[in-house]
Design a protein around this motif. Structure first.
Motif, PDB file in Angstrom:
ATOM      1  N   ALA A  16      73.994 113.683   4.100  1.00 37.21           N
ATOM      2  CA  ALA A  16      74.897 114.751   4.521  1.00 37.21           C
ATOM      3  C   ALA A  16      74.634 115.140   5.976  1.00 37.21           C
ATOM      4  CB  ALA A  16      74.728 115.967   3.610  1.00 37.21           C
ATOM      5  N   GLY A  17      73.361 115.255   6.359  1.00 40.58           N
ATOM      6  CA  GLY A  17      73.024 115.621   7.727  1.00 40.58           C
ATOM      7  C   GLY A  17      73.465 114.576   8.725  1.00 40.58           C
ATOM      8  N   ALA A  18      73.260 113.307   8.397  1.00 42.21           N
ATOM      9  CA  ALA A  18      73.679 112.232   9.298  1.00 42.21           C
ATOM     10  C   ALA A  18      75.191 112.227   9.465  1.00 42.21           C
ATOM     11  CB  ALA A  18      73.193 110.884   8.758  1.00 42.21           C
ATOM     12  N   HIS A  19      75.922 112.454   8.361  1.00 38.79           N
ATOM     13  CA  HIS A  19      77.381 112.506   8.456  1.00 38.79           C
ATOM     14  C   HIS A  19      77.833 113.678   9.319  1.00 38.79           C
ATOM     15  CE1 HIS A  19      81.342 113.993   7.017  1.00 38.79           C
ATOM     16  NE2 HIS A  19      81.657 112.727   7.200  1.00 38.79           N
ATOM     17  N   HIS A  20      77.164 114.820   9.176  1.00 36.08           N
ATOM     18  CA  HIS A  20      77.525 116.000   9.981  1.00 36.08           C
ATOM     19  C   HIS A  20      77.333 115.716  11.471  1.00 36.08           C
ATOM     20  CE1 HIS A  20      78.007 120.195  11.124  1.00 36.08           C
ATOM     21  NE2 HIS A  20      76.851 120.118  11.782  1.00 36.08           N
ATOM     22  N   VAL A  21      76.211 115.098  11.822  1.00 40.98           N
ATOM     23  CA  VAL A  21      75.925 114.798  13.229  1.00 40.98           C
ATOM     24  C   VAL A  21      76.905 113.767  13.785  1.00 40.98           C
ATOM     25  CG1 VAL A  21      74.214 113.778  14.788  1.00 40.98           C
ATOM     26  CG2 VAL A  21      73.496 115.400  13.015  1.00 40.98           C
ATOM     27  N   LEU A  22      77.311 112.826  12.961  1.00 32.60           N
ATOM     28  CA  LEU A  22      78.140 111.707  13.421  1.00 32.60           C
ATOM     29  C   LEU A  22      79.619 111.901  13.127  1.00 32.60           C
ATOM     30  CD1 LEU A  22      75.754 108.939  12.083  1.00 32.60           C
ATOM     31  CD2 LEU A  22      76.102 109.500  14.494  1.00 32.60           C
ATOM     32  N   SER A  23      80.012 113.079  12.661  1.00 31.60           N
ATOM     33  CA  SER A  23      81.399 113.296  12.250  1.00 31.60           C
ATOM     34  C   SER A  23      82.396 113.147  13.396  1.00 31.60           C
ATOM     35  CB  SER A  23      81.546 114.688  11.617  1.00 31.60           C
ATOM     36  OG  SER A  23      81.151 115.697  12.533  1.00 31.60           O
ATOM     37  N   PHE A  24      81.922 113.260  14.647  1.00 33.79           N
ATOM     38  CA  PHE A  24      82.837 113.173  15.786  1.00 33.79           C
ATOM     39  C   PHE A  24      83.439 111.780  15.960  1.00 33.79           C
ATOM     40  CE2 PHE A  24      78.738 111.857  17.371  1.00 33.79           C
ATOM     41  CZ  PHE A  24      79.026 110.822  18.250  1.00 33.79           C
ATOM     42  N   VAL A  25      82.847 110.746  15.335  1.00 33.61           N
ATOM     43  CA  VAL A  25      83.367 109.384  15.509  1.00 33.61           C
ATOM     44  C   VAL A  25      84.457 109.052  14.496  1.00 33.61           C
ATOM     45  CG1 VAL A  25      81.217 108.539  16.500  1.00 33.61           C
ATOM     46  CG2 VAL A  25      81.561 108.395  14.024  1.00 33.61           C
ATOM     47  N   GLY A  26      84.765 109.974  13.601  1.00 34.21           N
ATOM     48  CA  GLY A  26      85.812 109.717  12.608  1.00 34.21           C
ATOM     49  C   GLY A  26      85.238 109.589  11.219  1.00 34.21           C
ATOM     50  N   PRO A  27      86.040 109.879  10.196  1.00 35.02           N
ATOM     51  CA  PRO A  27      85.518 109.922   8.822  1.00 35.02           C
ATOM     52  C   PRO A  27      84.996 108.589   8.309  1.00 35.02           C
ATOM     53  CG  PRO A  27      87.922 110.056   8.839  1.00 35.02           C
ATOM     54  CD  PRO A  27      87.476 110.190  10.250  1.00 35.02           C
ATOM     55  N   VAL A  29      83.939 105.710  10.081  1.00 40.49           N
ATOM     56  CA  VAL A  29      82.759 105.225  10.813  1.00 40.49           C
ATOM     57  C   VAL A  29      81.566 106.143  10.589  1.00 40.49           C
ATOM     58  CG1 VAL A  29      81.845 104.645  13.092  1.00 40.49           C
ATOM     59  CG2 VAL A  29      84.224 104.128  12.539  1.00 40.49           C
ATOM     60  N   SER A  30      81.816 107.454  10.494  1.00 38.36           N
ATOM     61  CA  SER A  30      80.701 108.389  10.332  1.00 38.36           C
ATOM     62  C   SER A  30      79.962 108.147   9.015  1.00 38.36           C
ATOM     63  CB  SER A  30      81.196 109.837  10.395  1.00 38.36           C
ATOM     64  OG  SER A  30      82.090 110.122   9.333  1.00 38.36           O
ATOM     65  N   TRP A  31      80.692 107.822   7.953  1.00 38.15           N
ATOM     66  CA  TRP A  31      80.018 107.561   6.680  1.00 38.15           C
ATOM     67  C   TRP A  31      79.260 106.239   6.719  1.00 38.15           C
ATOM     68  CZ3 TRP A  31      78.576 111.032   3.593  1.00 38.15           C
ATOM     69  CH2 TRP A  31      79.349 112.164   3.338  1.00 38.15           C
ATOM     70  N   LEU A  32      79.816 105.233   7.389  1.00 36.95           N
ATOM     71  CA  LEU A  32      79.109 103.958   7.531  1.00 36.95           C
ATOM     72  C   LEU A  32      77.824 104.146   8.334  1.00 36.95           C
ATOM     73  CD1 LEU A  32      82.117 101.564   8.248  1.00 36.95           C
ATOM     74  CD2 LEU A  32      80.759 101.678   6.153  1.00 36.95           C
ATOM     75  N   LEU A  33      77.920 104.907   9.421  1.00 36.80           N
ATOM     76  CA  LEU A  33      76.736 105.174  10.235  1.00 36.80           C
ATOM     77  C   LEU A  33      75.737 106.054   9.491  1.00 36.80           C
ATOM     78  CD1 LEU A  33      78.308 105.747  13.772  1.00 36.80           C
ATOM     79  CD2 LEU A  33      77.122 103.710  12.911  1.00 36.80           C
ATOM     80  N   ALA A  34      76.242 106.964   8.659  1.00 43.00           N
ATOM     81  CA  ALA A  34      75.338 107.810   7.872  1.00 43.00           C
ATOM     82  C   ALA A  34      74.533 106.964   6.882  1.00 43.00           C
ATOM     83  CB  ALA A  34      76.140 108.880   7.134  1.00 43.00           C
ATOM     84  N   ILE A  35      75.194 105.981   6.263  1.00 40.21           N
ATOM     85  CA  ILE A  35      74.484 105.073   5.352  1.00 40.21           C
ATOM     86  C   ILE A  35      73.440 104.284   6.129  1.00 40.21           C
ATOM     87  CG2 ILE A  35      74.742 103.043   3.876  1.00 40.21           C
ATOM     88  CD1 ILE A  35      77.521 104.114   3.098  1.00 40.21           C
ATOM     89  N   ALA A  36      73.807 103.823   7.347  1.00 45.03           N
ATOM     90  CA  ALA A  36      72.842 103.102   8.182  1.00 45.03           C
ATOM     91  C   ALA A  36      71.669 104.006   8.554  1.00 45.03           C
ATOM     92  CB  ALA A  36      73.528 102.581   9.447  1.00 45.03           C
ATOM     93  N   ALA A  37      71.947 105.290   8.813  1.00 44.55           N
ATOM     94  CA  ALA A  37      70.879 106.231   9.154  1.00 44.55           C
ATOM     95  C   ALA A  37      69.909 106.402   7.990  1.00 44.55           C
ATOM     96  CB  ALA A  37      71.483 107.583   9.548  1.00 44.55           C
ATOM     97  N   VAL A  38      70.442 106.422   6.762  1.00 39.80           N
ATOM     98  CA  VAL A  38      69.581 106.513   5.579  1.00 39.80           C
ATOM     99  C   VAL A  38      68.676 105.281   5.496  1.00 39.80           C
ATOM    100  CG1 VAL A  38      69.537 106.568   3.063  1.00 39.80           C
ATOM    101  CG2 VAL A  38      71.169 107.977   4.298  1.00 39.80           C
ATOM    102  N   VAL A  39      69.263 104.108   5.769  1.00 39.32           N
ATOM    103  CA  VAL A  39      68.464 102.876   5.762  1.00 39.32           C
ATOM    104  C   VAL A  39      67.305 102.987   6.748  1.00 39.32           C
ATOM    105  CG1 VAL A  39      68.447 100.403   6.257  1.00 39.32           C
ATOM    106  CG2 VAL A  39      70.390 101.416   5.061  1.00 39.32           C
ATOM    107  N   VAL A  40      67.630 103.380   7.975  1.00 41.03           N
ATOM    108  CA  VAL A  40      66.610 103.453   9.023  1.00 41.03           C
ATOM    109  C   VAL A  40      65.519 104.451   8.653  1.00 41.03           C
ATOM    110  CG1 VAL A  40      66.175 104.095  11.423  1.00 41.03           C
ATOM    111  CG2 VAL A  40      68.187 102.725  10.850  1.00 41.03           C
ATOM    112  N   LEU A  41      65.918 105.636   8.183  1.00 39.89           N
ATOM    113  CA  LEU A  41      64.923 106.653   7.844  1.00 39.89           C
ATOM    114  C   LEU A  41      64.043 106.207   6.683  1.00 39.89           C
ATOM    115  CD1 LEU A  41      63.802 109.468   8.366  1.00 39.89           C
ATOM    116  CD2 LEU A  41      65.428 110.352   6.697  1.00 39.89           C
ATOM    117  N   VAL A  42      64.671 105.665   5.636  1.00 38.12           N
ATOM    118  CA  VAL A  42      63.903 105.214   4.478  1.00 38.12           C
ATOM    119  C   VAL A  42      62.908 104.128   4.877  1.00 38.12           C
ATOM    120  CG1 VAL A  42      64.056 103.966   2.286  1.00 38.12           C
ATOM    121  CG2 VAL A  42      65.597 105.869   2.731  1.00 38.12           C
ATOM    122  N   ARG A  43      63.371 103.170   5.683  1.00 34.47           N
ATOM    123  CA  ARG A  43      62.477 102.083   6.063  1.00 34.47           C
ATOM    124  C   ARG A  43      61.363 102.548   6.998  1.00 34.47           C
ATOM    125  NH1 ARG A  43      64.615  97.437   3.779  1.00 34.47           N
ATOM    126  NH2 ARG A  43      62.458  96.731   3.987  1.00 34.47           N
TER     127      ARG A  43
END
Length: 277
Positions: A16-27, A29-43
């Motif tokens: 949710a936080g990653a989507h909020h930060v990245l929401s300016f790029v559009g709904p 892309v922001s969700w795709l980038l949010a999923i990528a952010a989860v990957v990066v943080l988890v790893r």
């Protein structure tokens, strides 16, 4: 409440936080980038465990010749009779000393198993929100937003190969095949060559060689039921894993493995070239 609920809620907050930060790029892309952010943080969170696992495998490889010699020693000593309790205790004590000498922990697999709850929690999180169920910080409005997001025209919350039109089938199958291919290649090119297989039973060697195929086939099979968002996660996570495995294979190979032999040849070649200058 599930034992994985705290982890799922923590991952939901990250998503949710990653989507909020990245929401300016559009709904979408922001969700795709949010999923990528989860990957990066988890790893990144799991990186210390990964490093520890590499160190443990190196320690076990260094101890392996001595442990094999110890096994042969006691097998020869008790070749004509059953080992006595004193011999068993003596062998266990010698094994303990060898492991301590090389830094092999008693619970070497603990680091690997510690990763499983995080991956399971993430699977449940993406599965739940894909079914329009709110989870922690992923409230109803965010779940609705994710439900409306698409990847190449295919809903991220769509499940399986046959739950949509032809485009859905192509995109879902393509992502599942990509995740399977990345998993297969990373294991075949970098993981297997970094394993010590000398003196292993032939059946175990064959099983290890089959693991890349089994893993890839499992992802293709799972693609028939998991949400598209999870397939996106698998692809991104698989690319991270492949890069990580390549780094370990090239710079931190397990002693006694084919990767270590190749690294030694590279060092010898460099030494020859340096001496010739």
């Amino acid at each position: 409440m599930s034992v994985l609920a705290p982890l799922s809620h923590a991952l939901a907050a990250v998503l949710a936080g990653a989507h909020h930060v990245l929401s300016f790029v559009g709904p979408n892309v922001s969700w795709l980038l949010a999923i990528a952010a989860v990957v990066v943080l988890v790893r990144l969170v799991l990186l210390p465990l990964t490093i520890r696992g590499v160190r443990h495998s190196h320690a076990a490889a260094r101890a392996r010749p001595q442990l094999q010699a110890l096994t042969k020693k006691y097998a020869k000593k008790n070749s004509s009779k059953s080992p006595s309790q004193a011999d068993v205790m003596a062998m266990m004590e010698e094994r303990r000393k060898i492991n301590e000498e090389h830094g092999v922990p008693r619970f070497a697999m603990l680091a690997a198993f510690a990763q499983l709850p995080i991956f399971l929690a993430l699977y449940h999180l993406l599965s739940d929100v894909s079914r329009n169920d709110a989870v922690g910080a992923m409230n109803d409005s965010l779940v609705t937003s994710l439900g409306a997001a698409t990847f190449l025209g295919t809903p991220l919350t769509g499940h399986g190969y046959l739950s949509g039109d032809t485009t859905h089938l192509v995109i879902t199958l393509g992502l599942a095949a990509t995740a399977a291919a990345v998993s297969y290649l990373s294991q075949r090119l970098w993981v297997l060559p970094n394993m010590v297989r000398a003196d292993l039973p032939e059946s175990m060697v064959r099983m290890q060689e089959l693991m890349p195929v089994i893993s890839a086939a499992g992802m293709l099979l799972a693609g028939s039921s998991v949400p598209l968002a999870l397939l996106v996660y698998w692809v991104i996570s698989g690319l991270w894993t492949a890069g990580q495995a390549a780094v370990i294979h090239h710079w931190f190979p397990t002693p006694g493995s084919p990767a270590a032999a190749r690294a030694e040849k590279r060092h010898e070649k460099r030494a020859v070239l340096t001496a010739a200058r």
